[in-house]
Scaffold this motif. Structure first.
Motif, PDB file in Angstrom:
ATOM      1  N   UNK A  65       0.903  -1.128  -0.015  1.00 49.12           N
ATOM      2  CA  UNK A  65       0.005  -0.102   0.100  1.00 49.12           C
ATOM      3  C   UNK A  65       0.842   1.232  -0.050  1.00 49.12           C
ATOM      4  N   UNK A  66       0.223   2.397  -0.156  1.00 48.39           N
ATOM      5  CA  UNK A  66       1.123   3.601  -0.210  1.00 48.39           C
ATOM      6  C   UNK A  66       1.253   4.146   1.165  1.00 48.39           C
ATOM      7  N   UNK A  67       2.025   5.179   1.315  1.00 50.56           N
ATOM      8  CA  UNK A  67       2.723   5.626   2.750  1.00 50.56           C
ATOM      9  C   UNK A  67       1.418   6.548   3.194  1.00 50.56           C
ATOM     10  N   UNK A  68       1.152   6.205   4.595  1.00 48.30           N
ATOM     11  CA  UNK A  68       0.198   7.154   5.317  1.00 48.30           C
ATOM     12  C   UNK A  68       0.809   8.063   6.223  1.00 48.30           C
ATOM     13  N   UNK A  69       0.214   8.971   6.808  1.00 48.98           N
ATOM     14  CA  UNK A  69       0.910   9.815   7.807  1.00 48.98           C
ATOM     15  C   UNK A  69      -0.180  10.499   8.488  1.00 48.98           C
ATOM     16  N   UNK A  70       0.016  11.177   9.718  1.00 55.76           N
ATOM     17  CA  UNK A  70      -0.730  12.178  10.338  1.00 55.76           C
ATOM     18  C   UNK A  70      -0.521  13.642   9.303  1.00 55.76           C
ATOM     19  N   UNK A  71      -1.506  14.632   9.574  1.00 59.57           N
ATOM     20  CA  UNK A  71      -1.232  15.884   9.176  1.00 59.57           C
ATOM     21  C   UNK A  71       0.168  16.256   9.636  1.00 59.57           C
ATOM     22  N   UNK A  72       0.903  17.091   8.556  1.00 62.22           N
ATOM     23  CA  UNK A  72       2.154  17.687   8.518  1.00 62.22           C
ATOM     24  C   UNK A  72       2.235  19.040   9.272  1.00 62.22           C
ATOM     25  N   UNK A  73       3.337  19.399   9.683  1.00 62.80           N
ATOM     26  CA  UNK A  73       3.625  20.733   9.951  1.00 62.80           C
ATOM     27  C   UNK A  73       4.194  21.492   9.031  1.00 62.80           C
ATOM     28  N   UNK A  74       3.532  22.714   8.825  1.00 70.80           N
ATOM     29  CA  UNK A  74       4.021  23.748   7.975  1.00 70.80           C
ATOM     30  C   UNK A  74       5.239  24.746   8.313  1.00 70.80           C
ATOM     31  N   UNK A  75       4.729  24.984   9.496  1.00 69.51           N
ATOM     32  CA  UNK A  75       5.731  25.941  10.264  1.00 69.51           C
ATOM     33  C   UNK A  75       5.130  25.877  11.758  1.00 69.51           C
ATOM     34  N   UNK A  76       6.311  26.168  12.669  1.00 72.47           N
ATOM     35  CA  UNK A  76       5.914  26.388  14.317  1.00 72.47           C
ATOM     36  C   UNK A  76       6.541  27.474  14.637  1.00 72.47           C
ATOM     37  N   UNK A  77       6.347  28.034  15.810  1.00 70.74           N
ATOM     38  CA  UNK A  77       6.945  29.121  16.627  1.00 70.74           C
ATOM     39  C   UNK A  77       6.824  28.827  18.124  1.00 70.74           C
TER      40      UNK A  77
END
Length: 212
Positions: free
Chosen positions: A194-206
């Motif tokens: 199957x394909x790779x699965x993941x949680x939501x990603x982080x675009x940026x953090x502070x």
């Protein structure tokens, strides 16, 4: 108020020198966001966590009133509704499996028939994590998430709305300079064929102190 953080707007590949890696594999940069290290088919579920060491003070907060703010974004993989993104504050000087840490594990839902996985606040004592608060509400994949400590109170806000909180009335979490690190993490899996699965990603953090 002194801000540090990362927008990940650089070349695909290694997350960079402003981090140490707490897990077997680090987070990596893909298209201006962080994702888990790609897995081989049939690999066990992966959890990639990095400790922030950029900015002043080796990445540590200066006070016990602080928060991390993360802009979430869909990953380049399929959404894993049973894998979380992780924000850690009030962290020890070791890793997420050393000393005491406080983690928010956030889950997103795809709107399909999958059951909701509760979002949680957990405390870690070494490698043992204990859930202190939970909710079946989900975090939108494009949400702004803030995880805050003010003394004994730990609070999560999603798109500026109170989402989850826990008051450490028992004094489980120490205070002081040895307890002021932040960490970010993502998890995913790749079932066989199957394909790779993941949680939501982080675009940026502070990450910043909020004391007056």
């Amino acid at each position: 108020m002194s801000f540090t953080g990362d927008d990940f707007n650089r070349t695909n590949g290694a997350i960079g020198p402003n981090y140490t890696t707490d897990t077997t594999n680090p987070l990596v940069i893909v298209s201006g966001r962080v994702q888990i290290t790609p897995q081989g088919s049939g690999a066990a579920a992966a959890h990639c966590i990095n400790t922030w060491r950029g900015g002043g003070n080796d990445g540590k907060f200066y006070t016990d009133a602080h928060e991390i703010r993360a802009q979430m974004t869909p990953s380049g993989y399929g959404l894993a509704t049973n894998n979380s993104f992780t924000l850690i504050i009030a962290g020890s000087d070791g890793t997420y499996q050393q000393g005491v840490n406080v983690a928010f594990g956030g889950y997103s839902h795809d709107g399909g028939g999958n059951p909701f996985t509760p979002c949680i606040i957990q405390t870690g004592n070494g490698a043992t994590y204990t859930t202190r608060a939970s909710t079946t509400a989900q975090v939108p994949m494009n949400a702004i998430v803030r995880f805050r400590r003010v003394g004994s109170l730990f609070s999560v806000f999603v798109n500026e709305v109170p989402f989850l909180s826990w008051n450490d009335t028992a004094g489980i979490i120490p205070s002081g300079p040895g307890q002021r690190r932040c960490r970010i993490g993502l998890s995913g899996n790749r079932p066989i064929f199957q394909q790779q699965y993941q949680s939501a990603s982080i675009d940026e953090f502070w990450a910043y102190d909020i004391a007056a």
